[in-house]
Every structure is written in structure tokens, then in C-alpha cells.
Write a protein that holds these residues in place. Structure first.
Motif, PDB file in Angstrom:
ATOM      1  N   ALA A  58       0.984  -1.207  -0.137  1.00  0.00           N
ATOM      2  CA  ALA A  58       0.017  -0.053  -0.118  1.00  0.00           C
ATOM      3  C   ALA A  58       0.761   1.249  -0.079  1.00  0.00           C
ATOM      4  O   ALA A  58       0.629   2.224  -0.606  1.00  0.00           O
ATOM      5  N   SER A  59       1.910   1.264   0.568  1.00  0.00           N
ATOM      6  CA  SER A  59       2.788   2.301   0.753  1.00  0.00           C
ATOM      7  C   SER A  59       3.802   2.558  -0.274  1.00  0.00           C
ATOM      8  O   SER A  59       3.938   3.589  -0.906  1.00  0.00           O
ATOM      9  N   GLU A  60       4.278   1.328  -1.088  1.00  0.00           N
ATOM     10  CA  GLU A  60       5.324   1.397  -2.016  1.00  0.00           C
ATOM     11  C   GLU A  60       4.599   1.756  -3.449  1.00  0.00           C
ATOM     12  O   GLU A  60       5.286   2.340  -4.318  1.00  0.00           O
ATOM     13  N   ASP A  61       3.451   1.009  -3.670  1.00  0.00           N
ATOM     14  CA  ASP A  61       3.001   0.844  -5.082  1.00  0.00           C
ATOM     15  C   ASP A  61       1.761   1.572  -5.362  1.00  0.00           C
ATOM     16  O   ASP A  61       1.395   1.922  -6.381  1.00  0.00           O
ATOM     17  N   ILE A  62       0.941   2.089  -4.337  1.00  0.00           N
ATOM     18  CA  ILE A  62      -0.181   2.903  -4.189  1.00  0.00           C
ATOM     19  C   ILE A  62      -0.041   4.308  -3.662  1.00  0.00           C
ATOM     20  O   ILE A  62      -0.311   5.260  -4.534  1.00  0.00           O
ATOM     21  N   GLY A  63       0.652   4.308  -2.394  1.00  0.00           N
ATOM     22  CA  GLY A  63       0.879   5.883  -2.021  1.00  0.00           C
ATOM     23  C   GLY A  63      -0.211   6.653  -1.931  1.00  0.00           C
ATOM     24  O   GLY A  63      -1.564   6.331  -1.626  1.00  0.00           O
ATOM     25  N   LEU A  64       0.275   8.041  -2.657  1.00  0.00           N
ATOM     26  CA  LEU A  64      -0.906   9.004  -2.417  1.00  0.00           C
ATOM     27  C   LEU A  64      -1.869   8.976  -3.511  1.00  0.00           C
ATOM     28  O   LEU A  64      -2.760   9.892  -3.485  1.00  0.00           O
ATOM     29  N   ALA A  65      -1.545   8.022  -4.605  1.00  0.00           N
ATOM     30  CA  ALA A  65      -2.829   7.942  -5.466  1.00  0.00           C
ATOM     31  C   ALA A  65      -4.268   7.541  -4.842  1.00  0.00           C
ATOM     32  O   ALA A  65      -4.986   7.845  -5.526  1.00  0.00           O
ATOM     33  N   ASP A  66      -3.799   6.856  -3.981  1.00  0.00           N
ATOM     34  CA  ASP A  66      -5.225   6.315  -2.981  1.00  0.00           C
ATOM     35  C   ASP A  66      -4.903   6.196  -1.594  1.00  0.00           C
ATOM     36  O   ASP A  66      -4.575   4.884  -0.934  1.00  0.00           O
ATOM     37  N   ALA A  90      -5.700   3.019   0.606  1.00  0.00           N
ATOM     38  CA  ALA A  90      -5.195   1.879   0.817  1.00  0.00           C
ATOM     39  C   ALA A  90      -4.373   1.332   1.877  1.00  0.00           C
ATOM     40  O   ALA A  90      -4.569   0.354   2.241  1.00  0.00           O
ATOM     41  N   LEU A  91      -3.678   2.347   2.292  1.00  0.00           N
ATOM     42  CA  LEU A  91      -2.756   2.143   3.523  1.00  0.00           C
ATOM     43  C   LEU A  91      -3.866   1.844   4.658  1.00  0.00           C
ATOM     44  O   LEU A  91      -3.536   1.014   5.533  1.00  0.00           O
ATOM     45  N   ARG A  92      -4.803   2.606   4.894  1.00  0.00           N
ATOM     46  CA  ARG A  92      -5.868   2.581   5.848  1.00  0.00           C
ATOM     47  C   ARG A  92      -6.408   1.156   5.983  1.00  0.00           C
ATOM     48  O   ARG A  92      -6.556   0.517   7.027  1.00  0.00           O
ATOM     49  N   MET A  93      -6.673   0.757   4.661  1.00  0.00           N
ATOM     50  CA  MET A  93      -7.460  -0.548   4.457  1.00  0.00           C
ATOM     51  C   MET A  93      -6.405  -1.719   4.931  1.00  0.00           C
ATOM     52  O   MET A  93      -6.917  -2.637   5.924  1.00  0.00           O
ATOM     53  N   ALA A  94      -5.375  -1.596   4.491  1.00  0.00           N
ATOM     54  CA  ALA A  94      -4.244  -2.705   4.701  1.00  0.00           C
ATOM     55  C   ALA A  94      -3.998  -2.667   6.418  1.00  0.00           C
ATOM     56  O   ALA A  94      -4.059  -3.602   6.905  1.00  0.00           O
ATOM     57  N   LEU A  95      -4.067  -1.501   6.949  1.00  0.00           N
ATOM     58  CA  LEU A  95      -3.793  -1.529   8.406  1.00  0.00           C
ATOM     59  C   LEU A  95      -5.121  -2.058   9.249  1.00  0.00           C
ATOM     60  O   LEU A  95      -4.919  -2.726  10.108  1.00  0.00           O
ATOM     61  N   ASP A  96      -6.209  -1.683   8.684  1.00  0.00           N
ATOM     62  CA  ASP A  96      -7.425  -2.199   9.006  1.00  0.00           C
ATOM     63  C   ASP A  96      -7.544  -3.869   9.175  1.00  0.00           C
ATOM     64  O   ASP A  96      -7.663  -4.517   9.866  1.00  0.00           O
ATOM     65  N   GLU A 115     -11.328 -17.282   9.739  1.00  0.00           N
ATOM     66  CA  GLU A 115     -12.315 -15.931   9.277  1.00  0.00           C
ATOM     67  C   GLU A 115     -11.392 -14.659   8.928  1.00  0.00           C
ATOM     68  O   GLU A 115     -12.078 -13.902   8.191  1.00  0.00           O
ATOM     69  N   GLY A 116     -10.550 -14.283   9.596  1.00  0.00           N
ATOM     70  CA  GLY A 116      -9.827 -13.082   9.296  1.00  0.00           C
ATOM     71  C   GLY A 116      -9.136 -12.793   8.128  1.00  0.00           C
ATOM     72  O   GLY A 116      -8.908 -12.030   7.618  1.00  0.00           O
ATOM     73  N   GLU A 117      -8.881 -14.167   7.404  1.00  0.00           N
ATOM     74  CA  GLU A 117      -8.130 -14.362   6.112  1.00  0.00           C
ATOM     75  C   GLU A 117      -8.908 -13.779   4.958  1.00  0.00           C
ATOM     76  O   GLU A 117      -8.450 -12.938   4.053  1.00  0.00           O
ATOM     77  N   LEU A 118     -10.352 -13.766   5.015  1.00  0.00           N
ATOM     78  CA  LEU A 118     -11.321 -12.938   4.142  1.00  0.00           C
ATOM     79  C   LEU A 118     -11.137 -11.638   4.134  1.00  0.00           C
ATOM     80  O   LEU A 118     -11.165 -11.040   3.069  1.00  0.00           O
ATOM     81  N   THR A 119     -10.794 -10.788   5.258  1.00  0.00           N
ATOM     82  CA  THR A 119     -10.540  -9.607   5.101  1.00  0.00           C
ATOM     83  C   THR A 119      -8.926  -9.169   4.557  1.00  0.00           C
ATOM     84  O   THR A 119      -9.092  -8.111   3.616  1.00  0.00           O
ATOM     85  N   LEU A 120      -8.089 -10.055   4.811  1.00  0.00           N
ATOM     86  CA  LEU A 120      -6.720 -10.130   4.090  1.00  0.00           C
ATOM     87  C   LEU A 120      -7.035  -9.943   2.615  1.00  0.00           C
ATOM     88  O   LEU A 120      -6.454  -9.283   1.694  1.00  0.00           O
ATOM     89  N   ALA A 121      -7.777 -11.157   2.119  1.00  0.00           N
ATOM     90  CA  ALA A 121      -8.223 -11.396   0.693  1.00  0.00           C
ATOM     91  C   ALA A 121      -8.806 -10.138   0.053  1.00  0.00           C
ATOM     92  O   ALA A 121      -8.590  -9.789  -1.024  1.00  0.00           O
ATOM     93  N   GLN A 122      -9.821  -9.487   0.792  1.00  0.00           N
ATOM     94  CA  GLN A 122     -10.547  -8.491   0.495  1.00  0.00           C
ATOM     95  C   GLN A 122      -9.500  -7.210   0.042  1.00  0.00           C
ATOM     96  O   GLN A 122      -9.534  -6.343  -0.744  1.00  0.00           O
ATOM     97  N   ILE A 180      -7.535  -7.668  -2.924  1.00  0.00           N
ATOM     98  CA  ILE A 180      -8.287  -7.207  -4.239  1.00  0.00           C
ATOM     99  C   ILE A 180      -8.212  -5.645  -4.432  1.00  0.00           C
ATOM    100  O   ILE A 180      -8.090  -4.996  -5.287  1.00  0.00           O
ATOM    101  N   TYR A 181      -8.318  -5.100  -3.128  1.00  0.00           N
ATOM    102  CA  TYR A 181      -8.638  -3.641  -3.367  1.00  0.00           C
ATOM    103  C   TYR A 181      -7.249  -2.860  -3.978  1.00  0.00           C
ATOM    104  O   TYR A 181      -7.113  -2.113  -4.605  1.00  0.00           O
ATOM    105  N   LEU A 182      -5.902  -3.645  -3.283  1.00  0.00           N
ATOM    106  CA  LEU A 182      -4.710  -2.715  -3.496  1.00  0.00           C
ATOM    107  C   LEU A 182      -4.636  -3.145  -4.900  1.00  0.00           C
ATOM    108  O   LEU A 182      -3.850  -2.429  -5.734  1.00  0.00           O
ATOM    109  N   ALA A 183      -5.044  -4.109  -5.550  1.00  0.00           N
ATOM    110  CA  ALA A 183      -4.649  -4.680  -6.893  1.00  0.00           C
ATOM    111  C   ALA A 183      -5.557  -3.803  -7.929  1.00  0.00           C
ATOM    112  O   ALA A 183      -5.138  -3.249  -8.914  1.00  0.00           O
TER     113      ALA A 183
END
Length: 432
Positions: free
Chosen positions: A289-297, A300-306, A318-325, A328-331
Motif C-alpha cells: 500500500a505504501s510502495e505501489d499505491i501511496g498517495l494515488a489512493d 489503501a494504507l488505511r485498509m491494509a492497517l484495518d 475468518e480473518g483471512e477473508l479481510t486480508l483477501a479483500q 483485491i482492493y490494492l490490486a
């Protein structure tokens, strides 16, 4: 139906071990007609080499066949269990073979050679140079990083590939031809080959286990349901500390960077299936999220932290679903490495540049003495200026040119950031 016999003394891997080059399954890019290793066999002159490839692809078999082809003594050392003492004993055996009544060459095979330290690897050098023995090292790790350059320079490197499903199918056919295993239904065979994952040793060990279990339970043929009951959850696809692990995380990172959510999700699941700690995956997503998306969105960093936080609360699965989500968002998020590049350039600049003093107007002046020395004098408080911007004010050290570290891309939020910076530059230029 011909009965199978699992109760022979020799292990299945030994019974199926190739006796000559033509029986080797796989590695035709090296062993096929006119290919490098085939030519080495046919030359009559052995040479030192490194066999680099994943487990169970034939490294030991090729080394043994090389010894047979050159009528050489075969000495084997495991770098996991051996040490300098074992190397000395092997050297003595090689010297005895060379000076005996019937002089014989020696093939010195070192399994997992990357496990030997520098001094242990160096111990082979004088004997390789003198021609006392032909050195063959086997490694699952990149020899460029794990084998001493001096030893590496004296050995050809051959890269072995995982066996294909067709290759593995041939092994199953050979095992059935000697009645070592029962008939295996197509669905069960497909699952078995996927479980082997290119590793002949894993396949052979599994076949042997299945043969014994099938004999005890009078199972013939082997069905998919029975196979799953026997295999259970033993489906770990790669060594979590080895090169394939880093290749897979690299594939995930590059799929996210390349905005391919399907590929990103595939590699993410591959890593989970391989036993990777989801917490490690969460850390990598934060980095992406920091290296490849940065300030374009920035979301993304907030979503990764969440996502990392949610996983800590829910755990697996159960928690793996959130990581998968999050994957997809980062992609699909807009991409920018402008902040990443700006940070790297700033670090490189500071490292090579001198320590420039802080301009007087930017210095802090908490005491009267500092104020008397003009600390902070002339500083313009941006909030008091028109539009909250002190046009023409400089914040870099005296004499330092504008380095232009941060160059926003025309994607996502950075489009607006770029427009804003251009507007501020024009205001600065207008002040002269």
C-alpha cells in the motif's frame, strides 16, 4: 486384475531409481539429445558442477549416474549432517582410489552444499583444482548467494526444474508396472499429482504410504475419497524459508502492482495454502500500500492497517477473508510509487550531501538569547497568509537547489496533488 505387492524389502524410490540416463524422467532441457548435461555424459570427461533445483527433481540420481557413466567412485556428504572431519575422510578415500592397484576417479557429491559455511566450502578447492575428485554440489538455494564465488567459478551450474504432471504420471505408471501400488482412479491420481507438486520424492513416499495402507484395508482401486482420508491436511506446497517462498511473495507483490486482482488473489491463497503466517501477509500488504499505491489512493494504507487489525481480532480462517479483500482492493487501486521514489531520492541526496545548516528564519527560538541571535527572524506564518500559503518563502537550506524529489503521477488522488503543486509553484514564481 493383477495384485500389487507392497511388502518388498527395498524402498519404492530405490526400486524405481534410474539405472541409466535413458530412464531419467524429466529435465530434458539438460538431458535430452544435444543438451548440456547429456553432452557432458557423452564426453567421457567429468567436470565439477552445481545442480540447483527444488527437492525431488533428480539431483542425487544424476550425480550417481555420472559416477556410473565415468566408472568413478561415488562419495556422498550431507552438508546438513557433515563437517570438516567428513570432508577429510572423503579426501583420503579419493586419494586411495586414485593411487590403488586399479586407479579410479572419484565423484564427490555434496548434498545441500549451501549449508556448509565458507571455510567448509573452501576445503574442497585445492582438491578440485588438483583434479583429485570431480565436485558435484546439490542445492535448493540460489548458488549465486549461497556458494562461495571461488568454488562457484570452478563449477558449471545446471538449473533443474520441478517435474511436470506428465513426468510424475510416468513414475506412477512405472510403480504400477512392477505391481508396487494399486490401481488409482483418475480423480485420485489428479489429486495425488497436485499434492506431489513437482517433487518425485514426495510422490514416491506418498505412493509407498498409500500402498501399505491400501493393502491393510484391502483397497483396490484407490478412490479420491479414500485418498483424501489418508492424506488429510498434509498439503504444504513449499518450504517457508526457501527461495520458492520469496518467489511466491514476489509474484503476489508484482500482481498487485500490475493491477491484476485474480492473479494477486491466486498467489495470496497459494501462500496461505503453503502455511504462511497470515500476519506476515498482512505486513506485506501494508508495504504494498505504501510502495505501489501511496498517495494515488491514501485509503489503501488505511485498509491494509484495518485488515491487519481485523485478522488479529478474528484469527484464522475468518480473518483471512479481510486480508483477501485487501488484496483485491490494492490490486484495483490506482498506482503510484512517487512517494516511494521521493523517499529513496531524498535518502540518497542526504547521504552524499554535506550537513547544511538550518536557515535562520526556520530555526526554533524558545529562549530570548536565541531570539537575540535572530533565530526565527523573518519567518512567515503560513496560516496568516492569503490562501494559507506564504508565496515565495523558501524552506530548503541556503544554496540548495530545488531537488524535485516528489513527482506525483497523473493517477488517482495524485492528479489533484499535482495540480495543487503546480498552482503553488506559479504563485512562488509570481513573487520573483
Amino acid at each position: 486384475m493383477t495384485a500389487f505387492h507392497s511388502g518388498t524389502h527395498a524402498p519404492l524410490a530405490e526400486r524405481l531409481r534410474p539405472r541409466h540416463l535413458g530412464e531419467v524422467i524429466g529435465q530434458q532441457h539438460l538431458l535430452g539429445e544435444g543438451m548440456a548435461l547429456r553432452l557432458a555424459f557423452e564426453s567421457g570427461q567429468p567436470h565439477s558442477c552445481i545442480l540447483w533445483g527444488p527437492p525431488g527433481v533428480g539431483k542425487t540420481t544424476i550425480a550417481r549416474l555420472m559416477a556410473d557413466a565415468f566408472d568413478a567412485q561415488f562419495l556422498s556428504i550431507s552438508a546438513v549432517l557433515g563437517g570438516i572431519k567428513d570432508i577429510r575422510e572423503a579426501v583420503e578415500k579419493a586419494e586411495a582410489a586414485r593411487t590403488g592397484l586399479h586407479p579410479q576417479r572419484t565423484i564427490m557429491f555434496v548434498d545441500e552444499v549451501h549449508r556448509f559455511n565458507k571455510s567448509q566450502q573452501d576445503a574442497f578447492l585445492p582438491h578440485v583444482e588438483s583434479g583429485l575428485f570431480t565436485f558435484i554440489g546439490a542445492t535448493t538455494e540460489n548458488p549465486s548467494f549461497e556458494v562461495n564465488s571461488a568454488l562457484l567459478s570452478r563449477a558449471a551450474v545446471y538449473v533443474l526444474q520441478p517435474l511436470t504432471e506428465d513426468d510424475l504420471s510416468h513414475i506412477v505408471v512405472r510403480a504400477q508396472a512392477i505391481h508396487a501400488i494399486p490401481v488409482i482412479e483418475p480423480a485420485a491420481l489428479a489429486r495425488l499429482l497436485a499434492y506431489a507438486d513437482g517433487d518425485a520424492r514426495r510422490l514416491l513416499n506418498t505412493l509407498e504410504t498409500l500402498a501399505m495402507a491400501a493393502k491393510q484395508e484391502a483397497i483396490d482401486p484407490v478412490t479420491d475419497a479414500w485418498l483424501m482420508r489418508v492424506l488429510g491436511e498434509r498439503m504444504r506446497r513449499y518450504d517457508k524459508g526457501g527461495e520458492q517462498f520469496y518467489d511466491t511473495i514476489s509474484a503476489l507483490h508484482k500482481s498487485v502492482r500490475g493491477s491484476d486482482p485474480d492473479a494477486a488473489l491466486y498467489w495470496f491463497v497459494r501462500m496461505l495454502d503453503g502455511g504462511t503466517d497470515p500476519r506476515y501477509m498482512a505486513r506485506r500488504l501494508i508495504r504494498m500500500a505504501s510502495e505501489d499505491i501511496g498517495l494515488a489512493d491514501p485509503r489503501a494504507l488505511r485498509m491494509a492497517l484495518d485488515a491487519a487489525d481485523v485478522y488479529e481480532r478474528l484469527g484464522s480462517p475468518e480473518g483471512e477473508l479481510t486480508l483477501a479483500q485487501c488484496v483485491i482492493y490494492l490490486a484495483v487501486a490506482p498506482k503510484s510509487n512517487a512517494a516511494y521514489k521521493a523517499f529513496k531520492e531524498a535518502k540518497a541526496w542526504v547521504k552524499k550531501d554535506g550537513t547544511r545548516p538550518v536557515p535562520m528564519h526556520l530555526r526554533n527560538a524558545p529562549t530570548q538569547l536565541m531570539k537575540n541571535l535572530d533565530y526565527g527572524k523573518g519567518y512567515r506564518y503560513a496560516h496568516d497568509e492569503e490562501d494559507g500559503f506564504a508565496a515565495g518563502e523558501r524552506y530548503l537550506p541556503e544554496g540548495m537547489p530545488d531537488p524535485g524529489f516528489y513527482r506525483p503521477v497523473r493517477r488517482g488522488l495524485e492528479i489533484k496533488i499535482a495540480d495543487k503543486l503546480e498552482e503553488l509553484r506559479k504563485k512562488n514564481a509570481a513573487t520573483g
